[in-house]
Design a protein around this motif. Structure first.
Motif, PDB file in Angstrom:
ATOM      1  N   TYR A  41      47.714 -29.623  15.899  1.00  0.00           N
ATOM      2  CA  TYR A  41      46.331 -30.126  16.471  1.00  0.00           C
ATOM      3  C   TYR A  41      46.066 -31.628  15.995  1.00  0.00           C
ATOM      4  CZ  TYR A  41      41.222 -30.797  16.531  1.00  0.00           C
ATOM      5  OH  TYR A  41      40.077 -31.235  16.891  1.00  0.00           O
ATOM      6  N   LYS A  42      46.193 -31.909  14.619  1.00  0.00           N
ATOM      7  CA  LYS A  42      45.875 -33.252  14.211  1.00  0.00           C
ATOM      8  C   LYS A  42      46.874 -34.212  14.870  1.00  0.00           C
ATOM      9  CE  LYS A  42      45.940 -31.579  10.037  1.00  0.00           C
ATOM     10  NZ  LYS A  42      45.818 -31.378   8.371  1.00  0.00           N
ATOM     11  N   LEU A  45      46.156 -34.710  18.395  1.00  0.00           N
ATOM     12  CA  LEU A  45      44.604 -35.294  18.618  1.00  0.00           C
ATOM     13  C   LEU A  45      44.799 -37.123  18.228  1.00  0.00           C
ATOM     14  CD1 LEU A  45      41.466 -35.640  18.663  1.00  0.00           C
ATOM     15  CD2 LEU A  45      41.407 -35.084  16.132  1.00  0.00           C
ATOM     16  N   THR A  49      44.525 -39.742  21.027  1.00  0.00           N
ATOM     17  CA  THR A  49      43.857 -40.987  20.670  1.00  0.00           C
ATOM     18  C   THR A  49      44.351 -42.332  20.988  1.00  0.00           C
ATOM     19  OG1 THR A  49      42.487 -39.430  19.290  1.00  0.00           O
ATOM     20  CG2 THR A  49      41.944 -42.009  18.993  1.00  0.00           C
ATOM     21  N   ALA A 261      37.644 -31.715  19.639  1.00  0.00           N
ATOM     22  CA  ALA A 261      38.347 -32.556  20.252  1.00  0.00           C
ATOM     23  C   ALA A 261      38.049 -32.918  21.717  1.00  0.00           C
ATOM     24  CB  ALA A 261      39.842 -32.240  20.162  1.00  0.00           C
TER      25      ALA A 261
END
Length: 276
Positions: A41-42, A45, A49, A261
């Motif tokens: 997920y990180k 993300l 971005t 998110a």
């Protein structure tokens, strides 16, 4: 994995970040309050971005990304603001020097809206060039902020695990991990040699400092080759078969994180539509 021995330097400083006076990103990642978040997920993300910063190319979007990433790292992750500024000072300086070439130029004749006579040539610029330089700097810094959010909250072993899931070639992952770990070995060697040279007045004047620098550079080359052989022998002694294996903790992605998110990406698009 590289873990700093003197990571906690005192009760007033929650995060220690040095190993023999050098940064260790993994120390931040392991102590981060976001360490229990799903690493995939990180990583995604951060990638989303970065892509949105580069594709949308909007000043207000980039500024919002910088603020959002700072909030995640300082507030949600728990990193001390002073430590965060220390970590970001290196890319900040690099980006500033890199973007100066966009805003300023040299000419043998006065040109542009603003020019400065430096004797043999003129330093010239314009309002448009300065604005373009500022936009480029902010966009690049926003992308770096997103990347730092990933590295400061996700250990290198977890990043490698995510890359394997993305089917990145094994040789790329192996080289990335070995280079990353070997950097700290060389930094430690360099630091010990510099301390030894200082103890012997090896930097008492400019000439001696240059000689000491050359000697340290030569010694690091020789010692690094020996360290590389020792490092490889240690891996073979631990049944290394050409591929790293890390014990990974199963970290589930929480619904609130996915919702956050989604709201974040939607807000970036709203800012872009409102300001384009």
């Amino acid at each position: 994995m590289k873990i700093v021995k003197d990571g906690i330097r005192g009760s007033n400083n929650m995060f220690g970040h040095t190993h023999d006076e050098h940064f260790s990103i993994d120390c931040f990642a392991y102590k981060s309050k976001m360490n229990h978040w799903n690493p995939t997920y990180k990583v995604f993300l951060a990638l989303v971005t970065i892509i949105m910063c580069l594709v949308l190319n909007n000043l207000f979007v980039s500024l919002f990304v910088i603020m959002a990433m700072t909030y995640l790292i300082v507030v949600k992750s728990g990193l001390n603001m002073r430590e965060y500024i220390s970590v970001m000072s290196i890319p900040f300086t690099f980006l500033l020097l890199a973007t100066l070439a966009v805003g300023f130029d040299f000419s043998r004749h006065p040109a542009g809206e603003i020019n400065m006579d430096l004797g043999y040539f003129y330093l010239i610029t314009s309002k448009r060039s300065l604005l373009e330089m500022f936009r480029l700097f902010i966009r690049s810094y926003a992308a770096v902020s997103a990347l730092q959010m990933m590295t400061l909250t996700t250990s290198s072993s977890e990043i490698i695990s995510v890359l394997k899931k993305m089917h990145v070639p094994v040789i790329v992952i192996e080289m990335m991990n070995m280079i990353y770990r070997y950097i700290f070995i060389l930094l430690e060697l360099n630091n010990k040699m510099k301390k030894s040279a200082h103890a012997r007045l090896g930097y008492c004047d400019f000439r001696t400092a240059c000689y000491s620098f050359g000697s340290i550079a030569g010694n690091i080359l020789v010692v690094s080759l020996k360290k590389a052989e020792t490092y490889y022998n240690a891996m073979e002694a631990r049944c290394y078969d050409g591929e790293y294996s890390f014990l990974q903790e199963n970290k589930k992605t929480e619904g609130v994180h996915i919702a956050g998110a989604s709201v974040f990406v939607a807000f970036l698009l709203i800012i872009w539509f409102a300001t384009k």
